[in-house]
Structure formats: structure tokens, C-alpha cells
Design a protein around this motif. Structure first.
Motif, PDB file in Angstrom:
ATOM      1  N   LEU A   1       0.974  -1.506  -0.577  1.00 19.97           N
ATOM      2  CA  LEU A   1       0.267  -0.054  -0.213  1.00 19.97           C
ATOM      3  C   LEU A   1       1.163   1.155   0.386  1.00 19.97           C
ATOM      4  CD1 LEU A   1      -2.360  -1.058   2.602  1.00 19.97           C
ATOM      5  CD2 LEU A   1      -2.940  -1.692   0.190  1.00 19.97           C
ATOM      6  N   ASN A   2      -0.213   2.638  -0.116  1.00 21.16           N
ATOM      7  CA  ASN A   2       1.156   3.397  -0.293  1.00 21.16           C
ATOM      8  C   ASN A   2       1.287   4.122   0.949  1.00 21.16           C
ATOM      9  OD1 ASN A   2      -2.440   3.555  -0.245  1.00 21.16           O
ATOM     10  ND2 ASN A   2      -1.768   5.878  -0.196  1.00 21.16           N
ATOM     11  N   ASP A   3       2.096   4.966   1.255  1.00 19.38           N
ATOM     12  CA  ASP A   3       1.751   5.783   2.759  1.00 19.38           C
ATOM     13  C   ASP A   3       0.661   6.054   3.048  1.00 19.38           C
ATOM     14  OD1 ASP A   3       5.002   4.493   3.112  1.00 19.38           O
ATOM     15  OD2 ASP A   3       5.906   6.485   2.454  1.00 19.38           O
ATOM     16  N   PHE A   4       0.745   6.433   4.680  1.00 19.50           N
ATOM     17  CA  PHE A   4      -0.080   7.124   5.211  1.00 19.50           C
ATOM     18  C   PHE A   4      -0.331   8.857   4.440  1.00 19.50           C
ATOM     19  CE2 PHE A   4       0.890   4.288   9.004  1.00 19.50           C
ATOM     20  CZ  PHE A   4       0.056   4.076   8.889  1.00 19.50           C
ATOM     21  N   THR A   5      -2.059   9.232   4.354  1.00 21.21           N
ATOM     22  CA  THR A   5      -1.469  10.170   3.873  1.00 21.21           C
ATOM     23  C   THR A   5      -1.786  10.986   4.619  1.00 21.21           C
ATOM     24  OG1 THR A   5      -3.714   9.881   4.190  1.00 21.21           O
ATOM     25  CG2 THR A   5      -3.112   9.099   1.170  1.00 21.21           C
ATOM     26  N   ASP A   6      -1.226  12.548   4.804  1.00 25.48           N
ATOM     27  CA  ASP A   6      -1.405  13.762   5.410  1.00 25.48           C
ATOM     28  C   ASP A   6      -3.526  13.494   6.068  1.00 25.48           C
ATOM     29  OD1 ASP A   6       0.615  14.202   4.678  1.00 25.48           O
ATOM     30  OD2 ASP A   6       0.408  15.909   3.716  1.00 25.48           O
ATOM     31  N   GLN A   7      -3.993  13.290   5.159  1.00 25.43           N
ATOM     32  CA  GLN A   7      -5.736  13.160   5.567  1.00 25.43           C
ATOM     33  C   GLN A   7      -5.540  12.257   7.100  1.00 25.43           C
ATOM     34  OE1 GLN A   7      -7.835  14.748   5.644  1.00 25.43           O
ATOM     35  NE2 GLN A   7      -8.470  15.167   4.292  1.00 25.43           N
ATOM     36  N   GLU A   8      -4.748  10.806   6.836  1.00 19.16           N
ATOM     37  CA  GLU A   8      -4.682   9.969   7.299  1.00 19.16           C
ATOM     38  C   GLU A   8      -4.144  10.037   8.284  1.00 19.16           C
ATOM     39  OE1 GLU A   8      -5.229   5.805   5.644  1.00 19.16           O
ATOM     40  OE2 GLU A   8      -3.624   7.161   4.733  1.00 19.16           O
ATOM     41  N   LEU A   9      -3.370  10.925   8.490  1.00 17.33           N
ATOM     42  CA  LEU A   9      -2.936  10.932   9.793  1.00 17.33           C
ATOM     43  C   LEU A   9      -3.376  11.965  11.126  1.00 17.33           C
ATOM     44  CD1 LEU A   9       1.203  10.798   8.532  1.00 17.33           C
ATOM     45  CD2 LEU A   9       0.153   8.918   9.871  1.00 17.33           C
ATOM     46  N   TYR A  10      -3.803  12.454  10.083  1.00 10.76           N
ATOM     47  CA  TYR A  10      -4.829  13.946  10.657  1.00 10.76           C
ATOM     48  C   TYR A  10      -6.000  13.812  11.154  1.00 10.76           C
ATOM     49  CZ  TYR A  10      -6.540  18.440  11.346  1.00 10.76           C
ATOM     50  OH  TYR A  10      -7.746  19.621  12.435  1.00 10.76           O
ATOM     51  N   ARG A  11      -7.074  12.792  10.835  1.00 10.85           N
ATOM     52  CA  ARG A  11      -8.125  12.207  10.694  1.00 10.85           C
ATOM     53  C   ARG A  11      -8.166  10.840  12.200  1.00 10.85           C
ATOM     54  NH1 ARG A  11     -11.522  16.015   9.822  1.00 10.85           N
ATOM     55  NH2 ARG A  11     -11.129  17.329   7.711  1.00 10.85           N
ATOM     56  N   LEU A  12      -6.301  10.003  12.363  1.00  9.00           N
ATOM     57  CA  LEU A  12      -6.973   8.686  12.738  1.00  9.00           C
ATOM     58  C   LEU A  12      -5.983   8.876  14.140  1.00  9.00           C
ATOM     59  CD1 LEU A  12      -7.088   6.448   9.532  1.00  9.00           C
ATOM     60  CD2 LEU A  12      -8.950   7.108  11.101  1.00  9.00           C
ATOM     61  N   PRO A  13      -7.293   8.402  15.335  1.00 14.07           N
ATOM     62  CA  PRO A  13      -5.694   8.979  16.169  1.00 14.07           C
ATOM     63  C   PRO A  13      -4.671   7.518  16.436  1.00 14.07           C
ATOM     64  CG  PRO A  13      -7.354   7.624  17.107  1.00 14.07           C
ATOM     65  CD  PRO A  13      -8.036   7.965  15.628  1.00 14.07           C
ATOM     66  N   GLY A  14      -3.267   7.996  17.053  1.00 14.92           N
ATOM     67  CA  GLY A  14      -2.931   6.979  17.114  1.00 14.92           C
ATOM     68  C   GLY A  14      -2.729   5.585  17.521  1.00 14.92           C
ATOM     69  N   GLU A  15      -3.524   4.639  18.109  1.00 15.95           N
ATOM     70  CA  GLU A  15      -3.216   3.699  18.165  1.00 15.95           C
ATOM     71  C   GLU A  15      -4.808   3.266  17.446  1.00 15.95           C
ATOM     72  OE1 GLU A  15      -6.863   6.154  20.380  1.00 15.95           O
ATOM     73  OE2 GLU A  15      -4.791   6.833  20.394  1.00 15.95           O
ATOM     74  N   ALA A  16      -5.238   3.996  16.605  1.00 11.90           N
ATOM     75  CA  ALA A  16      -5.968   3.340  15.736  1.00 11.90           C
ATOM     76  C   ALA A  16      -4.847   3.068  14.761  1.00 11.90           C
ATOM     77  CB  ALA A  16      -6.329   3.832  14.899  1.00 11.90           C
ATOM     78  N   LEU A  17      -4.515   4.266  14.188  1.00 15.27           N
ATOM     79  CA  LEU A  17      -2.970   3.376  12.680  1.00 15.27           C
ATOM     80  C   LEU A  17      -2.163   2.361  13.556  1.00 15.27           C
ATOM     81  CD1 LEU A  17      -1.662   7.879  12.730  1.00 15.27           C
ATOM     82  CD2 LEU A  17      -3.624   5.996  11.343  1.00 15.27           C
ATOM     83  N   ASP A  18      -1.615   2.764  14.764  1.00 14.48           N
ATOM     84  CA  ASP A  18      -1.044   1.682  15.621  1.00 14.48           C
ATOM     85  C   ASP A  18      -1.881  -0.274  15.889  1.00 14.48           C
ATOM     86  OD1 ASP A  18       1.002   3.010  16.839  1.00 14.48           O
ATOM     87  OD2 ASP A  18      -0.090   2.740  18.477  1.00 14.48           O
ATOM     88  N   ARG A  19      -2.578  -0.313  15.129  1.00 13.16           N
ATOM     89  CA  ARG A  19      -3.437  -1.127  15.221  1.00 13.16           C
ATOM     90  C   ARG A  19      -4.059  -1.791  13.218  1.00 13.16           C
ATOM     91  NH1 ARG A  19      -7.745   0.733  19.056  1.00 13.16           N
ATOM     92  NH2 ARG A  19      -7.990   1.969  17.418  1.00 13.16           N
ATOM     93  N   GLY A  20      -3.334  -0.638  12.511  1.00  8.63           N
ATOM     94  CA  GLY A  20      -3.694  -1.064  10.837  1.00  8.63           C
ATOM     95  C   GLY A  20      -4.638  -0.181  10.754  1.00  8.63           C
TER      96      GLY A  20
END
Length: 99
Positions: free
Chosen positions: A57-76
Motif C-alpha cells: 500500500l501507499n504510505d499514510f496520507t496527511d488526511q489519515e495522519l490528521y483524522r485517525l488517532p495514533g492507536e488506530a494507526l498502530d492497529r493497522g
């Protein structure tokens, strides 16, 4: 073409996806009912969890980094509207939208 498997509650959908295709747009155009409202990453309705194939997959986008909390990103978790596919992947729709 790449194989994408989408788990939504008890159902699974398998798609052939061309390199670089947007996950949400391709899935919806092939009758895979990933919930969404905006297609731009603002609403986070199309949240999915990556089960396998994150390296395709592509890297995280700015929208994802802004909209998703860090724990959600950590869960994939990712936003399907922000994902571009470059290999085989398996995802599941976030629990609050499954069913």
C-alpha cells in the motif's frame, strides 16, 4: 492485477484490482459495500483494518495522519479512500460499520 479480499462482518469479497487503484473506488464500483460518505478522508467512515499486505500500500496520507488517532494507526487502521493498491492485500471493515 492484484487480489484484494475485503471482510465485512460475516461476508468476504474478493476482487482483482489493477496496480495503483484506489481501494474504496474500485471496491464500490464492484459492489463491495464499504461504507463511505465523502471519498476524501474527512469523514473517516471508510475506515478499514489491514490484515495482510500493508507493504503493498501507499504510505499514510496527511488526511489519515490528521483524522485517525495514533492507536488506530498502530492497529493497522487506514481509510479506504486514501489507500492505493500495489499488491495483494486483505482488509476488514472496522467493527462499528460491519454488519
Amino acid at each position: 492485477m492484484h487480489r484484494v479480499v475485503v471482510h465485512i462482518g460475516p461476508k468476504s469479497y474478493s476482487l482483482e484490482v489493477p496496480t495503483g487503484a484506489n481501494l474504496l473506488l474500485h471496491a464500490v464500483s464492484h459492489s463491495v459495500p464499504i461504507p463511505f460518505h465523502c471519498t476524501t478522508g474527512r469523514c473517516t467512515t471508510c475506515r478499514v483494518r489491514i490484515i495482510s499486505g500493508n507493504e503493498h500500500l501507499n504510505d499514510f496520507t496527511d488526511q489519515e495522519l490528521y483524522r485517525l488517532p495514533g492507536e488506530a494507526l498502530d492497529r493497522g487502521e487506514r481509510l479506504a479512500c486514501q489507500i492505493y493498491v500495489y499488491g495483494d492485500i486483505t482488509v476488514e471493515v472496522a467493527d462499528e460499520h460491519a454488519g
